[in-house]
Design a protein around this motif. Sequence first.
Motif, PDB file in Angstrom:
ATOM      1  N   VAL A   6      -3.438 -12.057  19.351  1.00 30.18           N
ATOM      2  CA  VAL A   6      -2.327 -13.007  19.261  1.00 30.18           C
ATOM      3  C   VAL A   6      -2.018 -13.380  17.815  1.00 30.18           C
ATOM      4  O   VAL A   6      -0.862 -13.438  17.403  1.00 30.18           O
ATOM      5  CB  VAL A   6      -2.639 -14.266  20.084  1.00 30.18           C
ATOM      6  N   PHE A  61       1.542 -13.011  15.742  1.00 30.85           N
ATOM      7  CA  PHE A  61       2.289 -14.139  15.180  1.00 30.85           C
ATOM      8  C   PHE A  61       2.513 -13.967  13.676  1.00 30.85           C
ATOM      9  O   PHE A  61       3.614 -14.215  13.167  1.00 30.85           O
ATOM     10  CB  PHE A  61       1.538 -15.445  15.439  1.00 30.85           C
ATOM     11  N   ASP A  83      -1.642 -22.586  20.854  1.00 31.21           N
ATOM     12  CA  ASP A  83      -2.679 -22.132  19.923  1.00 31.21           C
ATOM     13  C   ASP A  83      -3.302 -23.345  19.255  1.00 31.21           C
ATOM     14  O   ASP A  83      -2.718 -24.431  19.213  1.00 31.21           O
ATOM     15  CB  ASP A  83      -2.094 -21.178  18.879  1.00 31.21           C
ATOM     16  N   PHE A 128       2.348 -22.185  17.706  1.00 33.42           N
ATOM     17  CA  PHE A 128       3.087 -21.440  18.727  1.00 33.42           C
ATOM     18  C   PHE A 128       2.491 -21.691  20.110  1.00 33.42           C
ATOM     19  O   PHE A 128       1.429 -22.305  20.250  1.00 33.42           O
ATOM     20  CB  PHE A 128       3.064 -19.936  18.421  1.00 33.42           C
ATOM     21  N   ILE A 169       2.294 -19.600  24.241  1.00 31.73           N
ATOM     22  CA  ILE A 169       2.483 -18.345  24.976  1.00 31.73           C
ATOM     23  C   ILE A 169       2.826 -18.659  26.428  1.00 31.73           C
ATOM     24  O   ILE A 169       2.183 -19.512  27.048  1.00 31.73           O
ATOM     25  CB  ILE A 169       1.208 -17.479  24.922  1.00 31.73           C
ATOM     26  N   LEU A 211       5.544 -14.872  23.147  1.00 32.47           N
ATOM     27  CA  LEU A 211       5.019 -15.740  22.092  1.00 32.47           C
ATOM     28  C   LEU A 211       6.185 -16.483  21.451  1.00 32.47           C
ATOM     29  O   LEU A 211       7.127 -15.854  20.949  1.00 32.47           O
ATOM     30  CB  LEU A 211       4.275 -14.900  21.050  1.00 32.47           C
TER      31      LEU A 211
END
Length: 468
Positions: free
Chosen positions: A123, A127, A393, A398, A400, A409
Amino acid sequence: MDVERVAPASAAGIIVIVTVFGALFAFIYVSIFRNDQQDNKEEKSAEEDVTHVRSTETHRRKPATVKPLKKIHKSSKQHQFSSPCLVSTFKGHTDCITSAAVSANGKGLVTAGLDRTLFFYNVRDAFSHGSASVPGTRNNIPFDSVSRLCWSPDYTAIVVHMADTLTIEVLKGTKKPDGTLTGLEKVREFPKPFPEPLVGLSVATGGQFIMTCDVKNQLCLWDLKGELLTSVDTKQGHSLSATVSLDGRFIATSGFTPDVKVYEVLYEKGDNSFKSLKKCFDLTGHNSRVFCCSINTDSTRMATVSKDGTWRLYDTAVEYAKGQDPRLLISGSVPNARNCSDDEACLVRLSPNNRVVLVTVHSSVLCFSSSNADLVYSIDNIYAGPILDVFFDAANQFFITVGDQHAHLFHNVAGHYTTIEDLEVSLKSASYSGLKERIRAQLDDAKKALAKIDLGKDNATNEIKKKK
């Protein structure tokens, strides 16, 4: 004279014989006819019984496929979606996703699908690089599919509930350079099957227990070998969610009843092993079933969303052993939540800094401010079906979403807005120059981060929502 006397007697005898044979023939015919009818009924009943048994066996063998916790919606055509705050899309599945999990460090995402595959994604790289599409690492699950999963504390394995065999298994893999897992192998299987659909499956961050909770209110804690440590009947009609706090101290369950039940996990002082599970308090105030509960990183805040059309945020940093109850901080309305069913239930998530309360309604995301309950930002029609899961997160940059065959995302736009608002309020109340300078620096960073996101018309639209 003799002839006249004998003739009537002979006629009577003939009549008697004919009557007896007729009655016998009628009896035999009726018996055969009834037997045929009975045989037909028994054959029909047997066929119905076989059909019922097959249907029951199918229901028991495939609870996650036949009647999953989240109803699987298959669209006849590819759903088209775009958003200015969309960063990346995690692709790979050829059928609907059934479960997903993000590691506690926020780096790894794993998804399971009806296509009998598991995909692992990095992830953080997605990002930072801003890739539009992320393929992931594929792992096949032969002859079965996963209905629910979670990460192990060391991120080298996952715990899964299998849809067909109804077992809980531990699958261990090899880490690739990008942090994803490959070459999964079963290293452990729980001795007993789990025939009921699970609404919760988690591993304590310290590895002291594995939590399961099924729709029939059975909350169980197991050791890592699959031996039962303790079990509780939550008595909530039927359960809809079960959540373990990040520190492994609390477990919150919700269901048909309007209250959320919160349990505390107690550990031994010496080796920090599991000791017991006890009820500590309820989250009250809703007047209908509670779809979901979310616990923040230090367990001082808990958020709920209900079919009554509201979300609520509680202060749970209380001394409940002394009789203190959680305190309601704020609540807000959730449009269309009353129309949601249990298999398309709303979800709620607290951002890591507690400034955003994120609620999902079908395929839309609604982001509310935890300080004034205003709707700060929303994203609509993300999927053809409902959102299956959502994760923030740890850095609050961010989140998801998971649904259909993809995970998306997104920039945490609402997080930037609420951070700016809170810092502006803090700047006005700051009493000395050193504190003001630090707040100004944080404010500038938040504004720069928001400026990098090209929101276009979305920006103006959500600014209006903010002011309202």
